[in-house]
Enzyme design. Structure first.
Site, PDB file in Angstrom:
ATOM      1  N   HIS B 495       0.812  -1.204   0.000  1.00 11.51           N
ATOM      2  CA  HIS B 495       0.000   0.000   0.000  1.00 11.51           C
ATOM      3  C   HIS B 495       0.852   1.263   0.000  1.00 11.51           C
ATOM      4  O   HIS B 495       0.499   2.264  -0.607  1.00 11.51           O
ATOM      5  CB  HIS B 495      -0.952   0.006   1.197  1.00 11.51           C
ATOM      6  CG  HIS B 495      -2.062  -0.986   1.049  1.00 11.51           C
ATOM      7  ND1 HIS B 495      -2.156  -2.109   1.824  1.00 11.51           N
ATOM      8  CD2 HIS B 495      -3.087  -1.030   0.190  1.00 11.51           C
ATOM      9  CE1 HIS B 495      -3.208  -2.808   1.458  1.00 11.51           C
ATOM     10  NE2 HIS B 495      -3.798  -2.183   0.459  1.00 11.51           N
ATOM     11  N   GLU B 737     -11.272 -10.528  -8.516  1.00 15.62           N
ATOM     12  CA  GLU B 737     -10.181 -10.537  -7.546  1.00 15.62           C
ATOM     13  C   GLU B 737      -9.932 -11.941  -7.035  1.00 15.62           C
ATOM     14  O   GLU B 737      -8.830 -12.312  -6.686  1.00 15.62           O
ATOM     15  CB  GLU B 737     -10.552  -9.643  -6.351  1.00 15.62           C
ATOM     16  CG  GLU B 737     -10.792  -8.204  -6.724  1.00 15.62           C
ATOM     17  CD  GLU B 737     -11.617  -7.488  -5.668  1.00 15.62           C
ATOM     18  OE1 GLU B 737     -11.068  -6.622  -4.997  1.00 15.62           O
ATOM     19  OE2 GLU B 737     -12.817  -7.818  -5.519  1.00 15.62           O
ATOM     20  N   ASN B 760      -4.372  -6.186  -7.847  1.00 14.39           N
ATOM     21  CA  ASN B 760      -3.663  -6.214  -6.557  1.00 14.39           C
ATOM     22  C   ASN B 760      -4.152  -7.370  -5.707  1.00 14.39           C
ATOM     23  O   ASN B 760      -3.369  -8.193  -5.220  1.00 14.39           O
ATOM     24  CB  ASN B 760      -3.882  -4.907  -5.787  1.00 14.39           C
ATOM     25  CG  ASN B 760      -3.412  -3.694  -6.559  1.00 14.39           C
ATOM     26  OD1 ASN B 760      -2.732  -3.848  -7.576  1.00 14.39           O
ATOM     27  ND2 ASN B 760      -3.761  -2.521  -6.097  1.00 14.39           N
ATOM     28  N   ASP B 761      -5.488  -7.421  -5.521  1.00 12.53           N
ATOM     29  CA  ASP B 761      -6.031  -8.507  -4.713  1.00 12.53           C
ATOM     30  C   ASP B 761      -5.904  -9.845  -5.426  1.00 12.53           C
ATOM     31  O   ASP B 761      -5.636 -10.862  -4.802  1.00 12.53           O
ATOM     32  CB  ASP B 761      -7.490  -8.226  -4.349  1.00 12.53           C
ATOM     33  CG  ASP B 761      -7.588  -7.409  -3.062  1.00 12.53           C
ATOM     34  OD1 ASP B 761      -6.659  -7.499  -2.232  1.00 12.53           O
ATOM     35  OD2 ASP B 761      -8.580  -6.681  -2.897  1.00 12.53           O
ATOM     36  N   CYS B 808      -8.135  -2.593 -13.139  1.00 12.11           N
ATOM     37  CA  CYS B 808      -8.083  -1.415 -12.290  1.00 12.11           C
ATOM     38  C   CYS B 808      -7.054  -1.544 -11.185  1.00 12.11           C
ATOM     39  O   CYS B 808      -7.033  -0.766 -10.251  1.00 12.11           O
ATOM     40  CB  CYS B 808      -9.457  -1.087 -11.716  1.00 12.11           C
ATOM     41  SG  CYS B 808     -10.108  -2.347 -10.614  1.00 12.11           S
TER      42      CYS B 808
END
Lengths: 225, 874
Positions: B495, B737, B760-761, B808
């Site tokens: 993050h 995800e 990301n996930d 995204c």
């Protein structure tokens, strides 16, 4: 009568000492935590509670044998219940005082002072400590000397005990700047300076409660009783 | 036969030693034990009356030998003699012999029928065997270590001495000092060390701080003096250590080629804090985390000083206990770090942590801290801080700059303990003054031109160097003072790295521990695209950095100029480049950056900033503002994705063991339909007037989509019933995800209008590596071929079903990744607004046919690193 140490007075003294130790249990432990292993308060409390249990218990040996037998019981109780170095040291103290007191049920001030000196010698012999080693000897020795000096100068029992307690207090406070040379605190070397010795402190309680109780038969004199 | 009595603080100890002795003493041996107190709770201690009783039990005319452990055991044994009848007292001997060895030796002798004096002598000599065992190699070791004949005065002093010329290159620095302290720890001896050459000491060999303050350097002569029962053994151990070059590698040639020979740490696998700092010109390689080039002095991010609120201990015992607990906890942390490093680094590098552990046990720290708390009644944190500060100050007085720097190690460990004590977060957001530029004349604004050679002007701002940074820490950086960030650990999808990108702060992560050895003020050149940090860059490197930055600035200017034009590939395919925004406030910036729309409106912030559940009207207003700001560009609204690491106090959610795999996203929305319904009604009301799409997060099953669709239908019906305008059709999509969705895209096609891949996930779940966990974050690289394969699968199956697919996640805005994604069939990208101009340029530079070939190779690659190499080769 106020010039005589009686067996009842001694018993009252021991109860008062036990009470003082219980009340100052945390304080003693706190002092010990600074330079030792943080168990002086709990050890002494355990020991003195056991002492009170014995002298007031059904099998109390106070009926016969005089002050000597009573103090021997105290000494033996302490050596088997305290656990730390205070056990054999206080045990020796009471055993030696008791031995000097013998079978009498009443002692004169001079006799009592001599008995106390014998007790202090016993402690010194046991712990191989001398003055200014930052131990209970720093409290007990000047107290015993003050008591003897007061006795020699013809002071009354109450006054002599007060002087002994005052000398004890002075001796206790004098341990603060000292560097410990005996026991666990000696491991700390110079860092032991700046702390009051816990053993010297419990010894002061011993002398202080003596001044409050030992001039027997006069409970009105006992402050805070 | 002589009887034996063992006096111990613990009954168990006494009985065990007795058992050991009985095995060698024969059946008729008489052993008595006096251990512990006969009191409730079995307290440790000694009891003179028990000792006397034990003596009586084993008594015979041949006598009794009494062995004891320590302290009151000695006094109690002594007193026990007084309790015996006089005639028996004569026949009892107390001995200072070591308890275990003495008991065994005495048992043998007594069992053989030896007289009391002989048995006592055997007990006292019981250490001989052990001593000779250690003494033998000591001779060799001592000669290897060039012992000198004891000097006159030394020979007269009690005890034993050893003189050693210290031969290792750096002298008794932290690690050898730690080895020394550890080596002598087990011996019953008083050991003092003097640095004869420097005239420092003597100090106790038992204290790491004390030994290190001797400042022993290469070639110094030290004098070790030991007394006590195991003096010789202790000296032998030190001699052995010296013979082993104090644990340091031996130099083959004459020393003098300085740091270069030992320091080239450049990867995560190398370099502990003890490794000398990287040499000038070293290029440290990490992972590119946020693009941009910066030159500036290193500034190690100082922790926020821990605020010590309580100066007095309310309860001394409790404070002392708390300090001890904190020490234990930090010890656990340090050991964990050591074990983690030991797996990746050379053995010797992990030993720095052993030194840190010794700090935690060092009497030079613990003594004053203990005195402070128990003696003076200071609070634990206050006493500890003072102790650390005093010890660190002592280090700082040393001549050797290397040793001086160890104060930082001490302060770092001390700080960890303080943070434990005060439960202070490890948050390290720097305040302004702490990060003020070193050189007053170095220019006022960040971004000053780099045209002059070494030593000349550089960015007024600093390059922050830290183990790792949390988003909060990154967010707290002042862009005017910080021109870049370099982290020893972490991955590009952590993050903190994501935030650095969105803030436009160049960053390199995962550089490795060597980074932390840099001194403050060391000039660094950081390249956030190449993922490199150049230490003290030579003129040519500075020039290159300056050139690259200029070129980059030109490119940025050009990209910005083109930002509002559509992104079309070389071969004419339009790619929709949208922004990820956290609320209506972000929309103007997104539009200014050239966003073709909002591909992801995160609705969490609206809920997180409120202290109550935002009403349908409040939500409607927020969503409407976002849509209005877009001026007709499409808006994709994602329903609430709380749970996991984002909590809402007013929802009173259970704390979960594993929140990433818990009740989050659509799962929570279906469990608490009132949450989702309100949101859907608000979204529908805005969708009546604007191009709004609705997207559900964290979907795993088709059932979830069906149920969410039912809620949407209900919401629509209720609005219609209330006479509120709703659109005829609203596009509904889901986030991809969960790997299960990527593998089952076909099953979802009938139920949704579009897909958006949250890389990301997805990477986190595919690689089973939590993004927020610095230890593993780097694994969750969305360019891993396994993730790319799922992207390809999703894009292919969705296209077959006539559904659009966007990406995204963070890689959507990575110019390196964009050709790969386009090659995999993605035609819509959504990213942090600041990345849009460069991303559009990357699209424009892409030829789709070439991108498909690149994607094919990437799918076949074996690692994310290989993909990055492929993509970087274009």
């Amino acid at each position: 009568m106020s010039g005589i140490v009686t067996q009842e007075g001694v018993a009252a003294w021991l109860r008062a000492f036990a009470e003082a130790v219980a009340k100052n249990r945390e304080y003693l432990t706190e002092l010990d935590a600074a330079i030792g292993d943080a168990d002086h308060g709990s050890n002494m409390d355990r020991g003195m509670q056991a002492v009170v249990g014995r002298i007031d218990g059904p099998s109390a040996g106070t009926a016969g044998g005089g002050v000597g037998a009573l103090l021997k019981l105290v000494g033996m109780t302490l050596v088997s219940t305290v656990g730390g170095a205070a056990g054999p040291l206080y045990g020796t103290f009471f055993l030696q005082v008791g031995k000097a007191a013998g079978e009498a049920t009443e002692l004169t001030l001079a006799q009592w002072a001599a008995a106390l000196e014998a007790g202090v010698k016993g402690v010194q012999m046991r712990g191989k400590a001398v003055l200014e080693d930052k131990t209970m000897v720093d409290t007990l020795m000047p107290a015993a000397q003050a008591l003897s000096a007061a006795a020699a100068s013809g002071a009354g029992l109450a006054e002599a005990l007060r002087q002994a307690a005052a000398a004890a207090e002075q001796g206790m406070k004098a341990t603060i700047p000292l560097i410990a040379r005996k026991g666990r605190a000696s491991y700390l070397g110079e860092r032991s300076a700046g702390h009051q010795d816990p053993g010297a402190t419990s010894s002061w309680l011993l002398l202080q409660t003596a001044a409050e109780t030992l001039a027997a038969g006069a409970p009105a004199e006992v402050p805070g009783a | 036969m002589v009887g034996l009595v063992l006096v111990c603080h613990s009954a168990k100890l006494a009985e065990s030693v007795a058992e050991l002795a009985a095995q060698v003493g024969g059946g008729s041996l008489r052993i008595g034990v006096a251990g512990g107190l006969d009191q409730p709770g079995d307290p440790l201690g000694t009891d003179a009356s028990r000792v006397a009783r034990a003596i009586e039990e084993v008594w015979s005319e041949d006598g009794v030998l009494v062995l004891m452990d320590l302290g009151s055991a000695v006094l109690s044994a002594d007193l026990a003699l007084d309790l015996l009848p006089g005639e028996r007292r004569e026949r009892v001997l107390l001995t200072e012999a070591p308890l275990v060895e003495g008991a065994v030796a005495a048992a043998v002798a007594a069992g053989l029928g030896d007289p009391l004096q002989k048995v006592a002598a055997e007990a006292r000599g019981a250490l001989t065997a052990k001593a000779s065992h250690f003494a033998a190699p000591a001779t060799d070791a001592a000669s290897a270590a060039e012992p000198l004949a004891p000097a006159g005065p030394a020979a007269e002093a009690p005890g034993h001495t050893l003189q050693i010329v210290v031969q290792n290159r750096l002298g008794l620095h932290l690690r050898p000092a730690a080895l020394l302290v550890r080596a002598v720890a087990g011996f019953a001896a008083t050991i003092a060390i003097t640095n004869v050459s420097a005239g420092r000491g003597p100090v106790s060999a038992r204290s790491l701080n004390a030994v290190a303050t001797l400042g022993v350097r290469h070639g110094d002569q030290i004098l070790v003096r030991a007394s006590g029962p195991q003096a010789e053994e202790a000296l032998a151990a030190i001699g052995r250590l010296a013979a082993e070059n104090w644990g340091d590698p031996r130099e083959s040639g004459p020393q003098g080629d300085e740091g270069a020979s030992v320091s080239a740490p450049s990867s995560l696998a190398e370099g502990a804090a003890l490794t000398p700092p990287p040499a000038s010109g070293t290029v440290l390689r990490g992972l590119p985390a946020s693009p941009g080039i910066a030159v500036g002095p290193a500034r190690r991010l100082a922790a926020d000083p821990v605020e010590i609120r309580e100066s007095r201990a309310e309860d001394r015992e409790a404070d002392w206990a708390a300090l001890q607990a904190a020490l234990v906890a930090v010890g656990v942390d340090v050991r964990r770090a050591r074990d983690s490093v030991a797996g990746r680094a050379r053995g010797s590098d992990a030993t720095i942590f052993d030194a840190h552990l010794l700090f935690l046990e060092d009497e030079e720290l613990l003594g004053p801290a203990r005195d402070g708390v128990l003696g003076e009644g200071k609070s634990a944190s206050c006493a500890w801080a003072a102790a650390v500060s005093a010890a660190a100050a002592a280090w700082e007085t040393l001549d050797d700059p290397y040793l001086r720097a160890r104060a930082a190690d001490l302060r770092s460990v001390g700080d960890q303990v303080l943070r434990r004590l005060t439960a202070a977060p490890s948050g390290r957001v720097p305040d302004g003054p702490a990060l003020a530029p070193d050189r007053p004349g170095s220019g006022a604004a960040a971004g000053g031109a780099i045209s002059a050679p070494v030593g000349a002007d550089h960015d007024a701002a600093v390059i922050v160097v830290a183990p790792d940074l949390t988003p909060a820490e990154i967010a707290g950086l002042d862009p005017a003072r910080v021109c870049a960030v370099a982290c020893a650990f972490g991955g590009p999808t952590a993050h903190g790295a994501i935030l650095a990108r969105s803030l436009g702060i160049p960053a390199v992560v995962g550089v490795g521990r060597a980074l932390l050895g840099l001194a403050d003020g060391t000039l660094l050149a950081l390249d956030g695209e190449a993922g490199t940090v150049t230490v003290d860059p030579p003129a040519v490197a500075l020039k290159a950095a300056g050139d690259r930055r200029e070129r980059r600035a030109r490119e940025e200017a050009e990209a910005q100029a083109q930002a509002h034009r559509p992104a079309v590939t070389r071969d004419g395919v339009l790619v929709h480049v949208a922004a990820n925004v956290a609320g209506p406030e972000d929309v103007p910036a997104a539009v200014a950056a050239g966003a073709d729309g909002v591909g992801l409106l995160r609705t969490e912030l609206l809920f997180m900033e409120a202290d109550h559940l935002p009403s349908e009207d409040e939500q409607e207003q927020a969503y409407r503002r976002a849509a209005e700001g877009l001026g007709g560009r499409p808006l994709t609204l994602r329903t609430l994705d709380v749970g996991a690491d984002k909590q809402l106090p007013y929802l009173h959610l259970e704390r979960e063991q594993n929140p990433s795999l818990g009740l989050r996203g659509i799962r929570l929305g279906l469990r608490r339909p009132e949450l989702l319904s309100g949101q859907l009604r608000a979204a529908l009301r805005v969708a009546a007037d604007h191009p709004v799409r609705i997207m559900f997060p964290m979907v795993a099953t088709v059932d979830e989509v069906r149920l969410a669709g039912d809620l949407l239908d209900e919401a629509r019906a209720s609005l219609v019933a209330a006479g509120i305008a709703v659109p005829e059709h609203v596009e509904v999509g889901i986030m991809v995800e969960v790997p299960a969705v990527a593998l089952m895209v076909e099953a979802f096609v009938p139920h949704v209008d579009f897909f958006s891949i949250g890389t990301n996930d997805l990477a986190q779940y595919v690689l089973a590596a939590e993004r927020g966990n610095a230890e593993v974050a780097a694994l969750a690289d969305a360019l891993h071929p396994a993730v790319l394969r799922l992207i390809e699968r999703t894009a292919g199956a969705a296209a077959e079903g006539g559904r659009g697919v966007a990406v995204c996640g963070e890689i959507a805005g990575d110019p390196l990744a964009i050709p790969v994604l386009l090659g995999l069939g993605i035609a819509e990208l959504s990213m942090a607004a600041v990345r849009i101009p460069a991303a559009k340029q990357a699209v424009r530079a892409t030829d789709l046919a070439a991108a498909r070939r690149l994607a094919g190779k990437a799918l076949a690659a074996e690692s994310a690193a290989a993909v990055r190499r492929l993509a970087g080769r274009r």
